[in-house]
Design a protein around this motif. Structure first.
Motif, PDB file in Angstrom:
ATOM      1  N   VAL A 113      23.849 -23.756  23.893  1.00  0.00           N
ATOM      2  CA  VAL A 113      24.321 -23.166  22.715  1.00  0.00           C
ATOM      3  C   VAL A 113      25.989 -23.042  22.174  1.00  0.00           C
ATOM      4  N   TRP A 151      28.120 -28.967  18.283  1.00  0.00           N
ATOM      5  CA  TRP A 151      26.743 -29.248  18.304  1.00  0.00           C
ATOM      6  C   TRP A 151      26.575 -29.304  19.406  1.00  0.00           C
ATOM      7  N   ASP A 167      21.840 -29.645  21.334  1.00  0.00           N
ATOM      8  CA  ASP A 167      20.210 -29.784  20.555  1.00  0.00           C
ATOM      9  C   ASP A 167      19.980 -28.525  20.780  1.00  0.00           C
ATOM     10  N   GLU A 168      20.484 -27.324  21.064  1.00  0.00           N
ATOM     11  CA  GLU A 168      19.828 -26.022  21.884  1.00  0.00           C
ATOM     12  C   GLU A 168      20.626 -25.187  20.515  1.00  0.00           C
ATOM     13  N   GLY A 169      21.174 -26.092  20.312  1.00  0.00           N
ATOM     14  CA  GLY A 169      21.645 -25.258  18.424  1.00  0.00           C
ATOM     15  C   GLY A 169      23.211 -25.137  18.484  1.00  0.00           C
ATOM     16  N   GLN A 211      18.102 -31.861   7.476  1.00  0.00           N
ATOM     17  CA  GLN A 211      17.438 -31.737   8.532  1.00  0.00           C
ATOM     18  C   GLN A 211      17.163 -32.403   9.402  1.00  0.00           C
ATOM     19  N   ARG A 265      18.598 -31.434  12.056  1.00  0.00           N
ATOM     20  CA  ARG A 265      19.830 -30.183  12.795  1.00  0.00           C
ATOM     21  C   ARG A 265      20.198 -29.391  12.242  1.00  0.00           C
ATOM     22  N   ASP A 289      18.099 -26.955  10.644  1.00  0.00           N
ATOM     23  CA  ASP A 289      16.806 -25.803  11.298  1.00  0.00           C
ATOM     24  C   ASP A 289      17.886 -25.476  12.879  1.00  0.00           C
ATOM     25  N   ARG A 290      18.959 -25.909  13.852  1.00  0.00           N
ATOM     26  CA  ARG A 290      19.220 -25.230  14.705  1.00  0.00           C
ATOM     27  C   ARG A 290      20.685 -24.748  14.917  1.00  0.00           C
ATOM     28  N   THR A 299      22.669 -21.228  12.768  1.00  0.00           N
ATOM     29  CA  THR A 299      22.384 -19.790  12.807  1.00  0.00           C
ATOM     30  C   THR A 299      23.633 -19.668  11.987  1.00  0.00           C
ATOM     31  N   PRO A 341      18.799 -19.059  25.134  1.00  0.00           N
ATOM     32  CA  PRO A 341      18.792 -19.708  24.078  1.00  0.00           C
ATOM     33  C   PRO A 341      19.287 -18.772  22.867  1.00  0.00           C
ATOM     34  N   LEU A 342      19.225 -20.155  21.368  1.00  0.00           N
ATOM     35  CA  LEU A 342      19.843 -19.535  20.213  1.00  0.00           C
ATOM     36  C   LEU A 342      19.346 -18.859  20.292  1.00  0.00           C
TER      37      LEU A 342
END
Length: 132
Positions: free
Chosen positions: A8, A63, A65-67, A90, A92, A94-95, A97, A119-120
């Protein structure tokens, strides 16, 4: 995929460029290069404030892909971070926070958690445990 992209990412957003960079330096010293990390601080003129475009660039630099977990110092930083996430588009966005956690402590704890491959959702939850 390189090792950094497997964890992440962490983004630090502050109204002060010095605070943002200093926090990022602290995180880097704690976890090394195993976590994608970027910061954004100050407005477009270099003064105090935040800039959605600069935050978007920081998200892109960190960046994974895990968030990506974003840490902010004040309300304006949160608002501009929300705009930057929308600009990401969108799927991305969504990943990404925004964490409700103290800026420095939250970023350090989150990066430590991320460095272990969490994980995120777990990275965010660990950081948010620090909030009163």
């Amino acid at each position: 995929m390189n090792a950094k992209a497997a964890n992440v990412g962490i983004v630090i957003v502050s109204h002060s460029p010095l605070v943002a960079q200093g926090t990022a330096d602290m995180v880097r010293q704690m976890v090394g290069d195993c976590v994608p990390l970027a910061w954004s601080g100050g407005n477009v003129e270099g003064g105090l404030g935040t800039d959605a475009g600069g935050i978007l660039k920081a998200i892109e630099r960190a960046w994974s892909d895990e968030g990506v977990a974003v840490f902010v110092d004040l309300g304006g930083a949160e608002t501009n971070s929300e705009m930057a996430i929308e600009m990401l588009g969108q799927p991305r966005s969504d990943r990404v926070t925004i964490c409700n956690a103290p800026l420095v402590e939250g970023a350090v704890v989150a990066a430590a958690e991320a460095s272990g491959g969490a994980p995120l959702a777990r990275v965010v939850a660990t950081a948010e445990e620090l909030s009163p």
